[in-house]
Design a protein around this motif. Structure first.
Motif, mmCIF file in Angstrom:
data_model
loop_
_atom_site.group_PDB
_atom_site.id
_atom_site.type_symbol
_atom_site.label_atom_id
_atom_site.label_comp_id
_atom_site.label_asym_id
_atom_site.label_seq_id
_atom_site.Cartn_x
_atom_site.Cartn_y
_atom_site.Cartn_z
ATOM 1 N N SER B 394 1.549 -4.432 0.983
ATOM 2 C CA SER B 394 2.842 -4.299 1.676
ATOM 3 C C SER B 394 3.890 -3.792 0.684
ATOM 4 N N PRO B 395 5.026 -3.269 1.193
ATOM 5 C CA PRO B 395 6.043 -2.714 0.281
ATOM 6 C C PRO B 395 6.525 -3.713 -0.771
ATOM 7 N N GLU B 396 6.482 -5.031 -0.463
ATOM 8 C CA GLU B 396 6.975 -6.012 -1.443
ATOM 9 C C GLU B 396 5.931 -6.330 -2.518
ATOM 10 N N ASP B 397 4.703 -5.953 -2.274
ATOM 11 C CA ASP B 397 3.642 -6.129 -3.275
ATOM 12 C C ASP B 397 2.705 -4.931 -3.159
ATOM 13 N N PRO B 398 3.219 -3.760 -3.532
ATOM 14 C CA PRO B 398 2.474 -2.522 -3.258
ATOM 15 C C PRO B 398 1.196 -2.392 -4.081
ATOM 16 N N LEU B 399 0.255 -1.616 -3.551
ATOM 17 C CA LEU B 399 -0.927 -1.257 -4.317
ATOM 18 C C LEU B 399 -0.511 -0.372 -5.487
#
Lengths: 445, 445
Positions: B394-399
């Motif tokens: 997710s944008p808050e914990d991006p790959l």
């Protein structure tokens, strides 16, 4: 046994009609087909065919109405036929549907026709599509149209899909899937009025239906109940629930093609303007001229003029959807002609003149087959009033078969009496009809 | 000077970006493209390609991703690419849009690409399409989705149309017309979830955009302001007015592709299930097994699990939308794999096991980019609890870029490091990228 809503509709659509009903309703479908062919031929003369030739990369003028061609896919032909047939806005209307049935349904059916298909099957498939369109329209309208949807595009996609399923004699579950894939493509905005977007909506709907049919034929799956009362196309757009008992009871009793029936247009402007046109003609006959009028008030029921979106047209073309423009034309020179709707600007002086005509919404709401209007002309201290409730061409004052033939005969070199004779012998193949249309004479094969 | 809403958007879309912004946003677009290509390749392996071959009448497997072919029109290729890329529901998501940007936008762009087009122009056109999708989504959602619309199909049609206009460098008035003809076709029902209708919605949107572009290129006209606050596509669907000042102020500040940004999916199940999956993985790492648990409670905020419609799946395929199924898989064998979602029935014993997992809706509502969950495992008298607020991907914990490459490398024989190198040198032509994808090696032309 309970059935979901879409399977119920599919079952109703696939019922074999008794021959008496079929013969009676065929009469209306034949009138629709003659009018469709006439509108198609006139549309083909009117549109800038070069645009289509560029879009498809082939010479469209040489294509004709055809069942077999390697040049265009069936979806492409559906788009072309629907656009051309609706281009002049001369094609038929159904009041519950609030849309143009023939431009969408006949276009889709012709696009998936095989050369040996029989005319009677084409007619019955059309009747079935009109039934579905009218029944859906009864539930969705008038809110649907007021919200901005163009029923020809939205409901039209599903109706044409249903008609194809009947024509190609698919199973009930295939028919549900075809309706479903049409529903997830169904769209069309009324705000496209006055641009190519309006007739394109008819073409897109026919294309959507053909595309849905081809995808299901190739084995693609779809949501099983697009007409469910929850989580469906129907529930997204409708404010009234789908009532299975009501559908069973009213299905083809009477046929939607018979009542409220098809409305044939005698002029190439929005049918909502016909009553105002008739009233203006009456005034002209009594000697009233625009230059004599201090003010003109057009009285409608609430939303009675919803389709007439152009109160201050800037282009003559927009006049198709402007009661002000049409009344101004009639009271200036006695009538309107096709050339009055060319893509030409109105001068600022002409636009100024039109502001002398205003609308009021103070008439009682009439039946869906009536478009009541009251035209009030204020000439110095005198006021004249002309009331029109029913228009010629509407289901309550329908055109005779002869008038439909006469209208069609104006469209091309073809003698439409030949087409009428062909259709009366509906065991004939579709090829015979199309050859006659393409070559202007009956093919003796 | 006042401008109508659509002309304003067209002007914003056609602004030349400063190079710093472009370089920064290109990074996100490259990640989207790598993920798109990976999803396309996996989708192509997973779908029943025979269906497409039958639909188009050609052998689809041999086609590849291509810019030049006489076999399919650009609209047909857009439909195919969009369907295949969204088939596994593995493709990226944007939170404001509430839809899948790459499957629609990249599919449309590739379908209208010319062999010598430059990759950097493809990337910027994509960034522009995502911007428009996110800005529209901010205004229309969540009502739009709650009403039943599939944003990927509806907003997606307009966003892909805008991206094509930017890519092909059309004039502002042409761009408005392209957006307009896309808007009058825009559709898509969320209720198609679980059928081919869902990925078809992505394909239809890409097709609608290509069709709109081709029609405008051929000279067809359209309503000039589909984003007007009255009588427009926008007013038909939106409950919030279009505010020109707000659009000017927020356009690309920050880019919608940057914030809220793209959400990459690490598994081929509904992204709403990712937090529950992560929590189950934590439990498994601590040695907890399904067989040890008397009961499992999954806590969500109200509607936090709305997309997880399958509480009692009967088929493994339905497990894509079942948190119960996913948790059961993880706590039984440590992870889920693509094969766990085959179209195979669950035994009655397996279905019985799943009833040990129940849901509660007692967490506070989080932000749109979070999917909080609390997994409570009751093992005899002991209770373990695992909380997850933010999911990886997710944008808050991006790959990381490396993780995106690794995910992509699983999809085919292609070394996606090669693709990454190509994209970093974005003056290259599009042909180079497609040749690499189609032949699994870089073309040295």
């Amino acid at each position: 046994m309970t059935m979901n809503n879409t399977d119920l509709v599919s079952t109703l659509l696939l019922q074999i009609p008794d021959s008496k009903t079929r013969v009676r309703l065929n009469h209306f479908a034949r009138r629709g087909l003659i009018n469709y062919l006439s509108c198609y031929l006139q549309g083909m003369e009117a549109v800038n065919v070069e645009r289509f030739s560029q879009y498809f990369g082939i010479d469209i003028r040489r294509l004709g109405l055809t069942t077999t061609t390697n040049l265009l896919s069936s979806s492409q032909r559906a788009l072309l036929y629907g656009f051309v047939a609706h281009y002049l806005d001369l094609d038929d209307v159904q009041a519950n549907f609030r849309g143009h049935p023939s431009a969408v349904i006949y276009s889709a059916l012709l696009a998936v026709s095989n050369p040996n298909d029989r005319l009677e099957d084409l007619l019955w498939a059309y009747i079935s599509g009109v039934e579905f369109a009218g029944q859906l329209g009864k539930l969705l309208n008038p809110n649907h149209a007021i919200q901005g949807w163009h029923s020809t595009g939205t409901i039209g996609s599903l109706a044409a899909a249903a008609a194809i399923g009947v024509y190609r004699n698919v199973t009930s579950s295939q028919l549900s899937a075809i309706i479903s894939l049409a529903s997830t493509q169904a769209s069309g905005q009324l705000s496209q009025e006055g641009s190519d977007g309006k007739p394109l909506n008819a073409g897109f709907a026919a294309r959507n239906a053909v595309c849905a049919y081809s995808l299901v034929s190739a084995g693609f799956s779809a949501n099983r109940d697009p007409l469910a009362n929850q989580n469906s196309w129907f529930s997204t757009l409708s404010q009234s629930p789908f009532n299975q008992q009501a559908w069973i009871a009213s299905w083809m009793h009477p046929g939607q093609i018979e009542s409220p029936g098809l409305w044939f247009k005698t002029h190439a402007f929005c049918s909502a303007a016909l009553s105002g046109y008739d009233a203006a003609k009456q005034a002209w006959k009594e000697g009233i001229k625009f230059s004599d009028c201090n003010q003109i008030i057009v009285h409608y029921p609430p939303h009675g003029d919803a389709a007439l979106t152009q109160t201050h047209p800037k282009m003559r073309l927009d006049g198709k959807f402007s009661i002000e423009y049409i009344i101004w034309q009639v009271l200036t020179k006695g009538d309107v002609h096709a050339t009055d709707f060319a893509n030409i600007s109105l001068t600022s002086e002409e636009q100024e003149q039109l502001t002398r005509i205003v609308r009021q919404h103070d008439l009682p709401i009439g039946s869906p087959t009536q478009r009541p209007v009251s035209l009030e002309l204020i000439i110095k201290s005198k006021v004249s009033r002309f009331d029109v409730k029913v228009q010629h061409g509407s289901p309550e004052d329908p055109l005779t078969d002869e008038e439909i033939i006469n209208l069609a005969n104006k469209s091309s070199e073809i003698h439409f009496e030949t087409i009428q004779t062909l259709l009366n012998n509906s065991h004939q193949s579709i090829t015979r009809l199309l050859t006659t249309i393409n070559h202007g004479q009956e093919d003796v094969q």
